[in-house]
Design a protein around this motif. Structure first.
Motif, PDB file in Angstrom:
ATOM      1  N   GLY A 313       0.058   7.192   0.574  1.00  0.00           N
ATOM      2  CA  GLY A 313       0.396   5.776   0.559  1.00  0.00           C
ATOM      3  C   GLY A 313      -0.076   5.077  -0.697  1.00  0.00           C
ATOM      4  N   ALA A 314      -1.275   5.426  -1.164  1.00  0.00           N
ATOM      5  CA  ALA A 314      -1.812   4.786  -2.368  1.00  0.00           C
ATOM      6  C   ALA A 314      -0.958   5.122  -3.587  1.00  0.00           C
ATOM      7  N   ARG A 315      -0.593   6.388  -3.735  1.00  0.00           N
ATOM      8  CA  ARG A 315       0.196   6.771  -4.909  1.00  0.00           C
ATOM      9  C   ARG A 315       1.618   6.207  -4.825  1.00  0.00           C
ATOM     10  N   ARG A 316       2.169   6.124  -3.619  1.00  0.00           N
ATOM     11  CA  ARG A 316       3.490   5.505  -3.468  1.00  0.00           C
ATOM     12  C   ARG A 316       3.426   4.034  -3.868  1.00  0.00           C
ATOM     13  N   THR A 317       2.396   3.327  -3.390  1.00  0.00           N
ATOM     14  CA  THR A 317       2.255   1.917  -3.722  1.00  0.00           C
ATOM     15  C   THR A 317       2.076   1.712  -5.226  1.00  0.00           C
ATOM     16  N   ALA A 318       1.376   2.648  -5.871  1.00  0.00           N
ATOM     17  CA  ALA A 318       1.154   2.543  -7.320  1.00  0.00           C
ATOM     18  C   ALA A 318       2.400   2.880  -8.123  1.00  0.00           C
ATOM     19  N   GLY A 319       3.463   3.384  -7.476  1.00  0.00           N
ATOM     20  CA  GLY A 319       4.726   3.609  -8.174  1.00  0.00           C
ATOM     21  C   GLY A 319       5.195   5.038  -8.212  1.00  0.00           C
ATOM     22  N   ALA A 320       4.503   5.972  -7.554  1.00  0.00           N
ATOM     23  CA  ALA A 320       4.906   7.376  -7.601  1.00  0.00           C
ATOM     24  C   ALA A 320       6.268   7.556  -6.949  1.00  0.00           C
ATOM     25  N   ARG A 321       7.146   8.284  -7.624  1.00  0.00           N
ATOM     26  CA  ARG A 321       8.466   8.557  -7.062  1.00  0.00           C
ATOM     27  C   ARG A 321       8.398   9.684  -6.034  1.00  0.00           C
ATOM     28  N   ARG A 322       7.499  10.630  -6.259  1.00  0.00           N
ATOM     29  CA  ARG A 322       7.316  11.754  -5.323  1.00  0.00           C
ATOM     30  C   ARG A 322       5.843  11.795  -4.909  1.00  0.00           C
ATOM     31  N   PRO A 323       5.432  10.865  -4.056  1.00  0.00           N
ATOM     32  CA  PRO A 323       4.001  10.765  -3.732  1.00  0.00           C
ATOM     33  C   PRO A 323       3.448  11.997  -3.030  1.00  0.00           C
ATOM     34  N   TYR A 324       4.255  12.653  -2.190  1.00  0.00           N
ATOM     35  CA  TYR A 324       3.744  13.830  -1.493  1.00  0.00           C
ATOM     36  C   TYR A 324       3.467  14.962  -2.472  1.00  0.00           C
TER      37      TYR A 324
END
Length: 594
Positions: A313-324
């Protein structure tokens, strides 16, 4: 008034919607209550601010802004410490009563005394309890090893209190009462961090302080309260780690010309967060939980999955396109190493007394006739410990003998079958000296709190599924990790007091529901969205909202007062205080409580 509502704007793990697919997703969920966020800056989504009392409150109280600021800072620790002080007074009051080995204290008090004096548990005579209560100085610790079915950490802790205050009821209950009190303090701080509200944090701690099951378990030398303490400490450490990692991400993201934080896919996917000491603390606490009772293993697995999903969730919120994929490459291995191996090493170290004395049960099993098969290259003590653990596992899964107070886990949440730890009938309870009085210690939660928690769990499940609120998910994880595993062992002899491990999360669920009853606060006019603290609604600016908050506050206040009254009403059967038989029967609200 104080802004208290735990609104989803305070940092959801789910990122902002992207494209038509996300818009369609929101449209489908809107019928179930999903409301898209708006006006929340990226910085606040990563590092949400804490709520604060509004200026109107300080003006009504005649407190100047500098003094108000000092009070707000003081309350962050002062409020939780005050709640913990009240909880401690309640738990230590007349702690040595009843003067008896109640329920399974007959095992753990004696095993703890042997453990701290000779490094391993002894084989106690069956009729020794009476002599222990009369004159413990005359009791010899048995040299022959005893067969025990739980790891040693909880017994080491109980034994430390016995070393301080003697082989007495107060001595073997002392450390459990300490941990019960500290757990109230921890929950205040955990609730504060979870909801970003000192008020809600202190409310969660207050609810735990007046829960009957937690209270009784804090005054009884059993292992389950010790397990609960370490589980709660691990949860708190993971919460701190979550905030720390998100601050690190926020610090690495770019800022535009207007000073607004902007997402960046490269930073979000490539940034290594480095050493995360609070995860190591969580691993240590989970290892101590596992080394107290084995069901700590389930909680280790659940919390490990939870913290990895937080990273997603943190990396997705920071803008990651493929957080998993980013978490798989950057975070998964460090998360595993800092929790699972730490927990396992902690577990093995907890057996040090058994290992170094060489006299514990099964201690020399591997050295007898070269036992160990193809594993003889391992140290004798390790093979012996593995064999011991296997025998204990066989005992636990095959423990199906009936017990008067056993219960099915389905009934726990509604307090279907509590456990009577102590019962005594005495003559002369009335002022005239006639009639009989009852003394009982009943391990049962505060009924109104637990029954309210049934609705609160439904609320947090709804909020987790349809509002994508990570805090609701964390509460659900804590309850599920402590409760659901027992459904796999419904044929086993199990008891309601095992539920104490997830009582703090029930209190958090009720707190979250109460926060929703109170309603959202509004920001000060000078604070743009996503940058400033949350303030109370100024009087007269929004009469409808003020009326809604007033009604919510009345309802929430009535609920909390009823829960506190319910605890006071059941006080005699939590503490073993003598009451007339009629008064005792009045407190048996369900036939299954007798």
């Amino acid at each position: 008034m104080t802004s208290t509502a735990p609104e989803a704007r305070q940092g959801q793990d789910a990122g902002e919607p992207h494209g038509e697919e996300s818009a369609s997703w929101q449209q489908r969920l809107r019928r179930f209550g999903h409301s898209p966020r708006s006006g929340i800056g990226l910085r606040e989504r990563l590092v949400p601010t804490y709520t604060r009392p509004g200026a109107q409150l300080w003006a009504v109280l005649g407190i100047s802004p500098p003094t108000a600021e000092r009070l707000v800072r003081w309350s962050a620790w002062g409020g939780p410490l005050l709640v913990a002080l009240v909880a401690g007074v309640l738990r230590f009051w007349n702690l040595g009563s009843p003067h008896a080995l109640i329920f399974d204290e007959t095992y753990y008090a004696k095993d703890s005394w042997a453990l701290v004096n000779q490094g391993y548990e002894g084989d106690w005579p069956k009729d020794i309890d009476k002599l222990i209560l009369e004159d413990p100085s005359k009791v010899a610790i048995p040299v022959d090893p005893g067969y025990v079915v739980h790891p040693p950490v909880g017994k080491w802790i109980i034994g430390f209190g016995e070393q301080l205050f003697g082989f007495t009821p107060f001595g073997w209950r002392f450390m459990v009462a300490v941990l019960g009190t500290l757990s109230v303090l921890m929950l205040c701080r955990i609730g504060r961090r979870l909801f970003r509200s000192t008020f809600l944090g202190c409310l969660a701690g207050t609810l735990l302080a007046v829960d009957g099951l937690h209270f009784v378990m804090s005054r009884t030398a059993l292992l389950d309260l010790v397990l609960m303490f370490f589980v709660l400490a691990a949860f708190g450490a993971l919460l701190i780690d979550r905030d720390w990692s998100r601050r690190r991400l926020a610090a690495a993201l770019p800022v535009d010309d207007e000073g607004v934080l902007r997402p960046d896919a490269e930073v979000a996917e490539r940034l290594r967060l480095g050493l995360r000491p609070w995860r190591i603390v969580a691993g240590l606490m989970l290892g101590l939980a596992f080394a107290t009772k084995w069901n700590g293993l389930y909680i280790l697995a659940a919390f490990g999955l939870m913290t990895v999903l937080w990273d997603v969730g943190a990396r997705r919120t920071a803008g990651a396109r493929r957080p998993y994929r980013a978490v798989l490459r950057r975070d998964l291995l460090p998360a595993f190493v800092s929790t699972v191996p730490v927990a396992l090493v902690t577990y093995v170290v907890s057996w040090t007394g058994w290992i170094v004395t060489g006299k514990g049960y099964y201690r020399n099993w591997a050295a007898t006739d070269g036992r160990g098969g193809h594993w003889t290259w391992l140290p004798d003590w390790l093979r012996s410990l593995w064999h011991y653990e296997y025998q204990v596992y066989e005992f636990h899964v095959n423990l199906t003998s009936g017990h008067t107070y056993q219960s099915n886990p389905w009934s726990w949440i509604v307090l279907g079958r509590p456990v009577s730890y102590f019962w005594e009938e005495q003559p002369g309870c009335s002022p005239s000296g006639s009639g009989k009085c009852a003394r009982e210690v009943l391990a049962i939660g505060t009924p109104l709190l637990w029954w309210a928690a049934c609705f609160a769990l439904a609320y947090v499940l709804w909020r987790w599924f349809f509002r994508r609120d990570w805090r609701a998910g964390a509460i659900v994880c804590g309850v599920a990790a402590g409760w659901l595993p027992w459904f796999f062992y419904q044929e086993r002899t199990i008891f309601l007091f095992y539920a104490v491990v997830f009582v703090p999360f029930l209190c958090l669920a009720v707190t979250m529901m109460i926060g929703a009853m109170l309603g959202p606060g509004a920001r000060a006019a000078s604070d743009p969205p996503g940058t400033g603290p949350v303030e109370a609604v100024p009087a007269g600016d929004d009469p409808a909202m003020e009326r809604r908050r007033t009604l919510g506050a009345i309802g929430a206040g009535v609920l909390v007062l009823l829960i506190i009254w319910n605890f006071v009403y059941f006080w005699p059967i939590y503490t073993g205080a003598p009451i007339p038989n009629g008064s005792w029967r009045d407190r048996m609200w369900l036939d299954t409580w007798i």
